[in-house]
Design a protein around this motif. Structure first.
Motif, PDB file in Angstrom:
ATOM      1  N   GLU A   1      -2.680  -3.331  -9.776  1.00 34.90           N
ATOM      2  CA  GLU A   1      -3.624  -3.984  -8.867  1.00 34.90           C
ATOM      3  C   GLU A   1      -2.919  -4.308  -7.552  1.00 34.90           C
ATOM      4  N   LEU A   2      -3.693  -4.321  -6.479  1.00 34.29           N
ATOM      5  CA  LEU A   2      -3.210  -4.704  -5.160  1.00 34.29           C
ATOM      6  C   LEU A   2      -3.965  -5.943  -4.708  1.00 34.29           C
TER       7      LEU A   2
ATOM      8  N   THR B   1       0.832  -1.204   0.000  1.00 30.49           N
ATOM      9  CA  THR B   1       0.000   0.000   0.000  1.00 30.49           C
ATOM     10  C   THR B   1       0.864   1.250   0.000  1.00 30.49           C
TER      11      THR B   1
ATOM     12  N   VAL C   1      -4.758  -4.260   5.835  1.00 29.20           N
ATOM     13  CA  VAL C   1      -5.111  -3.187   4.916  1.00 29.20           C
ATOM     14  C   VAL C   1      -4.990  -1.877   5.691  1.00 29.20           C
TER      15      VAL C   1
ATOM     16  N   SER D   1     -14.684  -8.677  -4.859  1.00 29.57           N
ATOM     17  CA  SER D   1     -13.269  -8.358  -4.622  1.00 29.57           C
ATOM     18  C   SER D   1     -12.677  -9.182  -3.485  1.00 29.57           C
TER      19      SER D   1
ATOM     20  N   TRP E   1     -15.749  -3.415   1.172  1.00 23.80           N
ATOM     21  CA  TRP E   1     -15.218  -3.664  -0.174  1.00 23.80           C
ATOM     22  C   TRP E   1     -16.334  -4.126  -1.098  1.00 23.80           C
TER      23      TRP E   1
ATOM     24  N   THR F   1      -7.387  -0.947  -8.406  1.00 22.11           N
ATOM     25  CA  THR F   1      -8.156  -2.179  -8.191  1.00 22.11           C
ATOM     26  C   THR F   1      -7.495  -3.006  -7.096  1.00 22.11           C
ATOM     27  N   ARG F   2      -8.289  -3.532  -6.187  1.00 22.59           N
ATOM     28  CA  ARG F   2      -7.719  -4.343  -5.113  1.00 22.59           C
ATOM     29  C   ARG F   2      -8.604  -5.546  -4.826  1.00 22.59           C
ATOM     30  N   ARG F   3      -7.942  -6.606  -4.396  1.00 19.34           N
ATOM     31  CA  ARG F   3      -8.615  -7.848  -4.026  1.00 19.34           C
ATOM     32  C   ARG F   3      -8.078  -8.317  -2.679  1.00 19.34           C
ATOM     33  N   TYR F   4      -8.864  -9.111  -2.002  1.00 19.72           N
ATOM     34  CA  TYR F   4      -8.452  -9.651  -0.704  1.00 19.72           C
ATOM     35  C   TYR F   4      -8.750 -11.148  -0.669  1.00 19.72           C
TER      36      TYR F   4
ATOM     37  N   TYR G   1      -4.263  -8.503  -1.424  1.00 19.69           N
ATOM     38  CA  TYR G   1      -3.922  -8.715  -0.023  1.00 19.69           C
ATOM     39  C   TYR G   1      -4.235 -10.168   0.343  1.00 19.69           C
TER      40      TYR G   1
END
Length: 240
Positions: free
Chosen positions: A97-98, A85, A105, A214, A210, A186-189, A100
């Motif tokens: 893109e991120l 981040t 976060v 995602s 979120w 764009t981020r995903r976990y 995690y």
């Protein structure tokens, strides 16, 4: 092949190193993806107090530049969520893109240490001890193995424990200065539902707002890169 897609750059969590992503990277590359893992400082014995979150950020950005500067997909595990981040917030144009992976976060104005303090349950406090200089911590050998690698083969878990190193405290006591530049990336976990280090309920809280689609889940502990690298790779390369 996937030459046109962004490279995946993997960032480890506390006390770990690039080594922990070995099986994941091998599978990613076998499927035609560009993937590599970084070691965060210190790379050699050094005063732990000299290591900063800015060092982590710069290590990532220097690597991106060294590989041509094209935007990458940053994948951060555990404490690595702060490192990826920080890099994205400082140079958002370099991050596509991120992702995690059971990772922290960052929240505005809060360090990783602050986030631990606000958690309802902090199992990590029973798993670590400070180094003699008071500037780093390490996982205890009597409790760390079961917390980090309880669902990994015993030989694999023992080998991983032997490769752990002290984690400087300073980077985890520093907030990301300005999160705004990273907000549009764009981020995903990936929530690990059997996690014994960052409780799943805390992972759920960090992603409560979120967007649908995602967030994905793995039925494993805190180290999916060792416990189920194939499953992790499958999630990483699937479309959100």
């Amino acid at each position: 092949m996937h030459d046109a897609s962004p490279a995946y750059v993997f960032i480890h969590g506390s006390c770990h190193g690039a080594w922990c992503w070995r099986d994941v990277i091998a599978q990613m590359q076998a499927k035609g993806h560009t993937a590599r893992a970084l070691d965060l400082p210190p790379y050699r014995p050094a005063p732990h107090a000299q290591v900063t979150l800015q060092d982590y950020r710069q290590t990532i950005l220097d690597d991106i530049d060294a590989h041509g500067g094209a935007p990458v997909i940053l994948v951060g595990h555990s404490a690595g969520g702060y490192a990826i981040t920080a890099a994205a917030a400082y140079a958002s144009e370099k991050v596509a893109e991120l992702v995690y992976v059971c990772a922290y976060v960052p929240q505005a104005g809060q360090s990783l240490a602050d986030m631990r303090k606000t958690a309802d349950h902090q199992p990590i406090l029973d798993l670590i001890r400070k180094t003699p200089d008071g500037e780093a911590f390490e996982f205890r050998t009597d409790t760390g193995r079961d917390a980090l690698y309880h669902d990994c083969a015993d030989a694999l878990a023992q080998k991983a424990m032997a490769q752990l190193r002290p984690q400087p405290i300073a980077p985890q006591s520093t907030p990301v200065p300005d999160l705004a530049p990273a907000q549009n990336i764009t981020r995903r976990y990936i929530i690990c539902t059997q996690d014994r280090v960052i409780p799943p309920v805390e992972q759920e809280k960090m992603t409560a707002d979120w967007p649908q689609g995602s967030i994905e889940r793995m039925n494993c502990g805190h180290s999916p890169f060792l416990a189920d690298p194939t499953g992790l790779v499958s999630l990483l390369i699937s479309s959100p």
